[in-house]
Each structure stands twice: as structure tokens, then as C-alpha cells.
Design an enzyme around this catalytic site. Structure first.
Site, mmCIF file in Angstrom:
data_model
loop_
_atom_site.group_PDB
_atom_site.id
_atom_site.type_symbol
_atom_site.label_atom_id
_atom_site.label_comp_id
_atom_site.label_asym_id
_atom_site.label_seq_id
_atom_site.Cartn_x
_atom_site.Cartn_y
_atom_site.Cartn_z
ATOM 1 N N ASP A 154 -7.119 -1.348 3.575
ATOM 2 C CA ASP A 154 -6.253 -2.443 3.146
ATOM 3 C C ASP A 154 -6.718 -3.791 3.689
ATOM 4 O O ASP A 154 -6.267 -4.837 3.216
ATOM 5 C CB ASP A 154 -4.811 -2.208 3.619
ATOM 6 C CG ASP A 154 -4.235 -0.924 3.064
ATOM 7 O OD1 ASP A 154 -4.494 -0.634 1.881
ATOM 8 O OD2 ASP A 154 -3.539 -0.215 3.808
ATOM 9 N N ASP A 185 -1.567 -0.877 6.003
ATOM 10 C CA ASP A 185 -1.758 -0.331 7.345
ATOM 11 C C ASP A 185 -3.178 0.161 7.594
ATOM 12 O O ASP A 185 -3.584 0.338 8.735
ATOM 13 C CB ASP A 185 -0.812 0.855 7.551
ATOM 14 C CG ASP A 185 -1.221 2.044 6.708
ATOM 15 O OD1 ASP A 185 -1.431 1.839 5.504
ATOM 16 O OD2 ASP A 185 -1.348 3.154 7.233
ATOM 17 N N ASP A 223 0.878 -1.164 0.000
ATOM 18 C CA ASP A 223 0.000 0.000 0.000
ATOM 19 C C ASP A 223 0.922 1.222 0.000
ATOM 20 O O ASP A 223 2.051 1.146 0.459
ATOM 21 C CB ASP A 223 -0.859 -0.058 1.275
ATOM 22 C CG ASP A 223 -1.451 1.293 1.640
ATOM 23 O OD1 ASP A 223 -2.167 1.850 0.801
ATOM 24 O OD2 ASP A 223 -1.188 1.767 2.758
HETATM 25 P P1 ADP Z 1 -4.507 4.960 0.054
HETATM 26 O O1 ADP Z 1 -4.768 3.708 -0.710
HETATM 27 O O2 ADP Z 1 -3.402 5.748 -0.583
HETATM 28 O O3 ADP Z 1 -4.253 4.710 1.520
HETATM 29 P P2 ADP Z 1 -7.326 5.804 0.340
HETATM 30 O O4 ADP Z 1 -7.987 4.664 -0.348
HETATM 31 O O5 ADP Z 1 -7.468 5.910 1.805
HETATM 32 O O6 ADP Z 1 -5.778 5.924 -0.094
HETATM 33 O O7 ADP Z 1 -7.853 7.151 -0.299
HETATM 34 C C1 ADP Z 1 -7.795 7.362 -1.686
HETATM 35 C C2 ADP Z 1 -8.057 8.797 -2.003
HETATM 36 O O8 ADP Z 1 -9.340 9.189 -1.527
HETATM 37 C C3 ADP Z 1 -7.093 9.760 -1.371
HETATM 38 O O9 ADP Z 1 -5.910 9.895 -2.101
HETATM 39 C C4 ADP Z 1 -7.923 11.034 -1.363
HETATM 40 O O10 ADP Z 1 -7.872 11.643 -2.614
HETATM 41 C C5 ADP Z 1 -9.318 10.535 -1.114
HETATM 42 N N1 ADP Z 1 -9.653 10.608 0.318
HETATM 43 C C6 ADP Z 1 -9.794 9.579 1.179
HETATM 44 N N2 ADP Z 1 -10.090 10.008 2.413
HETATM 45 C C7 ADP Z 1 -10.115 11.360 2.361
HETATM 46 C C8 ADP Z 1 -10.334 12.397 3.309
HETATM 47 N N3 ADP Z 1 -10.573 12.156 4.595
HETATM 48 N N4 ADP Z 1 -10.271 13.680 2.877
HETATM 49 C C9 ADP Z 1 -10.014 13.952 1.598
HETATM 50 N N5 ADP Z 1 -9.782 13.023 0.653
HETATM 51 C C10 ADP Z 1 -9.834 11.742 1.012
HETATM 52 MG MG MG Z 2 -2.475 3.204 3.786
#
Ligand code: ADP
Ligand code: MG
Length: 341
Positions: free
Chosen positions: A232, A228, A10
Site C-alpha cells: 500500500d 497497512d 485497502d
Molecule cells: P491485498 O491488497 O489484499 O493486501 P496483496 O497485494 O498483498 O493483497 O496480495 C494479492 C494476492 O496475491 C493475494 O490475495 C494472494 O492471492 C496473492 N499472494 C500474495 N502474497 C501471497 C503469499 N505469501 N502466499 C500466497 N499468495 C499470496
Molecule cells: Mg493490506
């Protein structure tokens, strides 16, 4: 673990520290009449951002993000706190995993999240803005269907990320990156790790992460997933081996079969090597134990007696049996060599 041929990481919080910093700040002033009312003391504010800061954008973003525990939310809240921005009243928090958040801020519906989240809410984003915040995570903020601005956040690699990826590749494993972030931000991190774009899966929604792992498994790959976050957990469960970071969310730690207690990515390499070494020991011990018994049992049974007159006394046979166990255990204990406790 010793059969793995693919390790999927991730991005946010795993390959990177997950501690984001605000780097870009692009408020749209034309819509300032839509801004929420609040008294802000601009003069004694410390600007951490590259462009001049419209305090209201950050303040509104902080109000919506208060309902989220995502690293993005933490970064925005920290910045608002640093600038001593007064909190706006917010309620009715909603989180759409992998897209963004929403809340009622002082009675108005506010959305914060990625471009797809804006599109879903019917918020138009000017093309100039879509290309902004290059290589960074862009958070769009909209109120009542109108875009207020964009906040760019930058993440930094974990100090051992590059070395870990290099070691895994040197061991013959395919290293991949899986993220919900947009491709531009994913590529910026992949570049620093020398990962080819073919091994980067970006903009993968949380529920699709598990499917991405299943697709790799369908190609006959043995896949480990390292992650993490809450998002995931399904992928950790789907993978042949799920590896969680100790500092990660509870659900990731619960789902993972291996937890990296020191939060050091290099321990992924260590666990694969330990697993391979353990299997070598198992094979060696089986080989010696079988060989030993194949020779020892017939001798104890007296095959050599007619020809040579040799017969093991029960006491000697017992001693040989004990020696066999001691040698197997000693050989296993040698595993400790080369592995830190
Ligand atoms: P990653 O796989 O990188 O951990 P996430 O799946 O948690 O990412 O989130 C993907 C995308 O969704 C982020 O890059 C962001 O653009 C958007 N996003 C998720 N949570 C938030 C939040 N709390 N505020 C703003 N954007 C968010
Ligand atoms: Mg992550």
C-alpha cells in the site's frame, strides 16, 4: 483532509482484521506421487478444515510460506503449527508481491499463490478448481509445474469497518475498496459493507495501486488512501492524504501522513471531522480578527476624535489587542469539545 471527497481502503489488514482462517482444503490426490516425502502422524491431528486434510499439502504450503510475512503466510504457518506438522527443509525463498511465493522445498521448486501466479509459472488449473473456495482467498500450491491443491482462507471484517464506511458515506464521501485479492473475495467483503461493485477495485497489483489512486485524482478527486501493507505504501504516497494503521508495516507507517494510533477505522471519520472543524475555527478566527482590527485600528488612530471626541488611550488599545488574542485562543480551545483527547 477537509477537502477530501474520496476515501479508498485497502482490504486485507485494513477493512479486515488480516487474521485469516483456513476454511477450505482441496488436495489433488491424483498427483500424490509428486508429493514430497515426510512422515506425518495423521491420527492425532485436529482437523480445522471443512474437508479431510491431506497433511502434505498444508506442510508443503507452510514450507514455502515461511519466506513471507503476508497474512496468508501467517495463517498457513499457524495452521501447520496447530496440526504439529514437521517442518520441511526449504531454501531460496522468493516473493512476488501481489501474486505469491516460491521456494525450493526439499530440492523441488514449489509455488504458492493466486491463479495468475500459477498461470505465470505454466501451471494448469482445472476449471472446477478455479471456481472453488467461493468468496474466499484461494491459495494454489504447485510443485514442479503440477498443481497439488488449493487452500481457501477467509478473512473477517474489523468490528468498526461497516460503521466507518456508513459514516463516511453519510458525510458525502465516496468510499472505495482496493485490493490485490481476486474479485470474488473482494465482492464478499464489499457485500458485507454494502459497497457497490463500481467502488471495488480488485486484483490490483501493488505497483498498480498507486496508479489507481492517480487515476481518481486525474478525475479531479481529492483522495485519501487507508492502508497497512508494504504493497500500500506507493498508494499512500500518491494519495492527497495517506492514512496508515499503527499496527501496519513500517513502510506504510513511514509513508502515511496520518497514523491511526489506536488501529480503529472510526478514527478516519474522526480525523476528517477534526480537520473540518479545525478549518471552521481558522475561518472564524480570521473573520473575527480581521473585523476586530478593521474597526479597532482606525479607532485607535483617532477617526472618531473629530466627530465624537473618542480616542483610545494606548493602555486601552493594548488591552483590546490582548482581548482579541484571548478570544481567538479561547475559540480554538473550544475545538476540544466533542473530540476525545
Ligand atoms: P491485498 O491488497 O489484499 O493486501 P496483496 O497485494 O498483498 O493483497 O496480495 C494479492 C494476492 O496475491 C493475494 O490475495 C494472494 O492471492 C496473492 N499472494 C500474495 N502474497 C501471497 C503469499 N505469501 N502466499 C500466497 N499468495 C499470496
Ligand atoms: Mg493490506
Amino acid at each position: 483532509m477537509h477537502q477530501l471527497d474520496t476515501v479508498v481502503f485497502d482490504k486485507t489488514g485494513t477493512l479486515t482484521t488480516g487474521i485469516l482462517t483456513l476454511t477450505d482444503y482441496l488436495p489433488i490426490f491424483e498427483n500424490s506421487d509428486l508429493h514430497l516425502t515426510s512422515e506425518i502422524n495423521v491420527s492425532n491431528r485436529q482437523d480445522a478444515c471443512s474437508t479431510s486434510v491431506n497433511p502434505q499439502l498444508l506442510q508443503i504450503a507452510a514450507a514455502v510460506e515461511r519466506g513471507s510475512c503476508h497474512p496468508i503466510a501467517a495463517a498457513i504457518l499457524l495452521e501447520a503449527e496447530k496440526q504439529a506438522l514437521p517442518l520441511l527443509a526449504a531454501e531460496d525463498f522468493y516473493t512476488e508481491p501481489g501474486l505469491g511465493v516460491s521456494a525450493l522445498v526439499e530440492g523441488r521448486r514449489v509455488f504458492a499463490g493466486n491463479a495468475e501466479w500459477m498461470t505465470q509459472q505454466g501451471v494448469a488449473i482445472a476449471t472446477e478448481l478455479l471456481g472453488s473456495c467461493q468468496g474466499k482467498t484461494a491459495v494454489y500450491v504447485a510443485c514442479e509445474g503440477v498443481l497439488l491443491g488449493v487452500i481457501g482462507l477467509k478473512d473477517t471484517l474489523r468490528p468498526d469497518a461497516k460503521a466507518t464506511v456508513e459514516r463516511l458515506r453519510a458525510m458525502g464521501l465516496r468510499v472505495m475498496m482496493l485490493t490485490g485479492d481476486r474479485p470474488e473475495a473482494a465482492d464478499a467483503i464489499a457485500n458485507q459493507l454494502d459497497l457497490p461493485t463500481t467502488d471495488v477495485l480488485a486484483q490490483v497489483r501493488p505497483f498498480e495501486k498507486a496508479r489507481a489512486i492517480a487515476a481518481l485524482q486525474a478525475q479531479g478527486r481529492k483522495v485519501a488512501m487507508v492502508g497497512d501493507g508494504i504493497n500500500d505504501a506507493p498508494a499512500l504516497a500518491q494519495a492527497d492524504v495517506g492514512i496508515g494503521l499503527h499496527g501496519g508495516t513500517d513502510v506504510a507507517v513511514e509513508t502515511a501522513q496520518i497514523v491511526l494510533m489506536r488501529n480503529a477505522l472510526m478514527d478516519v471519520v474522526e480525523s476528517i471531522e477534526l480537520s473540518r472543524a479545525t478549518f471552521n475555527k481558522i475561518r472564524q478566527n480570521l473573520f473575527w480578527a480581521f473585523g476586530y482590527n478593521t474597526l479597532g485600528i482606525p479607532v485607535a488612530a483617532g477617526v472618531l476624535l473629530p466627530a465624537t471626541g473618542i480616542l483610545l488611550s494606548p493602555a486601552a488599545a493594548g488591552a483590546f489587542m490582548a482581548f482579541s488574542s484571548v478570544s481567538v485562543v479561547t475559540n480554538s480551545l473550544l475545538l476540544r469539545r466533542g473530540f476525545r483527547p
